[in-house]
Motif scaffolding. Structure first.
Motif, PDB file in Angstrom:
ATOM      1  N   LEU A 177       0.831  -1.194   0.000  1.00  0.00           N
ATOM      2  CA  LEU A 177       0.000   0.000   0.000  1.00  0.00           C
ATOM      3  C   LEU A 177       0.870   1.250   0.000  1.00  0.00           C
ATOM      4  N   TYR A 284      -9.453  -9.881  -1.628  1.00  0.00           N
ATOM      5  CA  TYR A 284      -8.247  -9.273  -1.070  1.00  0.00           C
ATOM      6  C   TYR A 284      -8.515  -8.887   0.382  1.00  0.00           C
ATOM      7  N   VAL A 286      -7.153  -6.710   3.603  1.00  0.00           N
ATOM      8  CA  VAL A 286      -6.307  -5.581   4.008  1.00  0.00           C
ATOM      9  C   VAL A 286      -6.379  -5.436   5.516  1.00  0.00           C
ATOM     10  N   PRO A 390      -8.415  -3.656  -4.011  1.00  0.00           N
ATOM     11  CA  PRO A 390      -7.904  -2.669  -3.046  1.00  0.00           C
ATOM     12  C   PRO A 390      -7.533  -1.338  -3.697  1.00  0.00           C
ATOM     13  N   THR A 416       0.373  -2.693   8.901  1.00  0.00           N
ATOM     14  CA  THR A 416      -0.503  -2.869   7.751  1.00  0.00           C
ATOM     15  C   THR A 416      -0.067  -4.090   6.957  1.00  0.00           C
ATOM     16  N   ILE A 418      -1.414  -6.595   3.151  1.00  0.00           N
ATOM     17  CA  ILE A 418      -2.396  -6.939   2.131  1.00  0.00           C
ATOM     18  C   ILE A 418      -2.116  -8.365   1.668  1.00  0.00           C
TER      19      ILE A 418
END
Length: 440
Positions: A177, A284, A286, A390, A416, A418
């Motif tokens: 990201l 997906y 996240v 995303p 974070t 993904i």
């Protein structure tokens, strides 16, 4: 951290039939596990657990079907507890990774039924060897355990190397990201090769699941980080009541619901033609680890708290309205022509009206990980979202919040990740395993 449009009724979670098999109760003994997972558990989330076995609601104890068109744990009625574990692969041998994924699949399916990790249990087990199951879930029901797997960008290519011959199958949407405002990321709590989301109504059942996956994965994978979650911060079905986050506000009122099949198909499931064929029917995932400055929040007036969120703390109704599930009216103004839902209020910024119709499926959890060493609790929200894309869903939403959200004064993002979650395993396809569409 927006809030659910659910019916405040007692939850009726989805459940499958109890399959025949050896019960956990017939397995005795316990074994060790990866230190990182044990360390996460000792943070205190197991303390004070309310076992699903003690509840009078039988549905909360029952199994959830492991097989289906999509993986369980995405639109499944959200459970109370979560153990999210991320692994890094420690080998370059493709056959070892495939072998582990096959073993994990078999174990996950058994544990979802409330059985021990392997057939046969300890009846004829060699007493001079470690038991085939660690044992802490013996006697406990399935507690709606779901296990959901996903693969991170580094699983496909790491340090420029195509370790497993799958780099050409990396979806363009599966990329790290971008950097957002108001985040201080800890690399030790971000990204990774493989994630497993274990959700259940009993924290010990969820922990048992990831502990045993880590145990048999030794030598092929190593735990990168783990996050325990308590108290769901969203609802994924219309029967579930709206929960509250650690700011004390109802959270997830406008979340997508499993019954909204058209929206689920539009916003959650990867469709044919969206990317590589192996991911069709998947989604997906996240994550954002969001630290809440709860000490500052607790010294903030109720009026200011409601301005920041855009909802009333007691009822959950949008400011200016009386019922939690009334549609947001962003045009309402007071007698001084000021908007009743502030221009920087959280619910305004994340609303489909503000984002051109964007919606996501949220499955977040509250967390507390002790203190920061400076007299403040390290607590907040472990945000989890499932999206079809995303790039067009999560990134625009997060960008809008990171620039304008009034809540940024009270939060910071510290981790974070993904992952691409493959489709489910169809009933009767015994050759399928977690990731089989990827490695086919």
């Amino acid at each position: 951290m927006s809030s659910p449009r659910s019916n405040p009724a007692a939850p009726e979670p989805q459940a499958g039939q109890q399959n025949a098999g050896l019960s956990r109760r017939k397995l005795f003994g316990a074994a060790g596990v990866t230190a990182a997972v044990v360390g996460a558990a000792s943070a205190g989330a197991l303390a004070g657990r309310a076992s699903a076995a003690s509840t009078s609601t039988a549905g909360l104890q029952s199994p959830v079907e492991f097989r289906g068109e999509h993986q369980a744990g995405i639109v499944t009625a959200q459970q109370d507890r979560m153990n999210f574990v991320v692994f890094d692969v420690t080998t370059d041998r493709r056959e070892d990774v495939i072998g582990l994924l096959k073993q994990w699949t078999e174990m996950a399916e058994r544990m979802a039924r409330g059985e021990e990790t392997v057939a046969g249990g300890a009846v004829d087990h060699n007493p001079y060897a470690p038991p085939p199951d660690t044992g802490e879930a013996l006697g406990l029901p399935a507690s709606q355990l779901t296990l959901t797997i996903g693969f991170g960008p580094s699983f496909f290519r790491k340090d420029g190397k195509d370790r497993f011959g799958i780099a050409d199958k990396l979806p363009k949407q599966l990329a790290k990201l971008p950097k957002f405002a108001n985040e201080t990321m800890d690399p030790n709590k971000s990204y990774g090769d493989i994630c497993v989301q274990a959700c259940a109504n009993d924290p010990q059942v969820a922990f048992h699941a990831v502990r045993n996956l880590a145990r048999v994965g030794f030598g092929t994978v190593a735990v990168r980080y783990a996050q325990l979650g308590f108290g769901r911060t969203s609802s994924t079905t219309q029967e579930q009541a709206t929960p509250r986050n650690l700011f004390g506000f109802k959270d997830g009122t406008a979340n997508l619901k499993a019954e909204e099949t058209d929206k689920i198909n539009q916003f959650v499931w990867v469709a044919d033609g969206d990317g590589p064929d192996w991911l069709t029917g998947g989604s997906y995932l996240v994550t954002r680890r969001i630290r809440m400055r709860i000490e500052n929040w607790d010294r903030t007036t109720l009026l200011e708290q409601e301005r920041v969120i855009g909802r009333q703390k007691g009822s959950g109704a949008p400011n200016g309205l009386t019922d939690e599930f009334e549609e947001l009216n962003l045009d309402l103004r007071d007698d001084k022509e000021a908007p009743l839902i502030d221009v920087d209020a959280h619910v305004r910024l994340v609303s489909p009206e503000n984002l051109g119709g964007i919606e996501i499926m949220r499955r977040g959890y509250n967390f507390t990980d002790g203190t920061d060493g400076f007299g403040h609790l390290d607590a907040g929200l472990f945000f989890i979202a499932f999206v079809r894309d995303p790039i067009t869903q999560f990134i625009p939403m997060q960008a809008e919040m990171s620039r304008k959200d009034a809540m940024n004064e009270y939060i910071t993002h510290t981790g974070t990740a993904i992952f691409a979650c493959p489709p489910g395993l169809r009933e009767g396809d015994e050759s399928a395993y977690w990731g089989s569409t990827l490695f086919a």
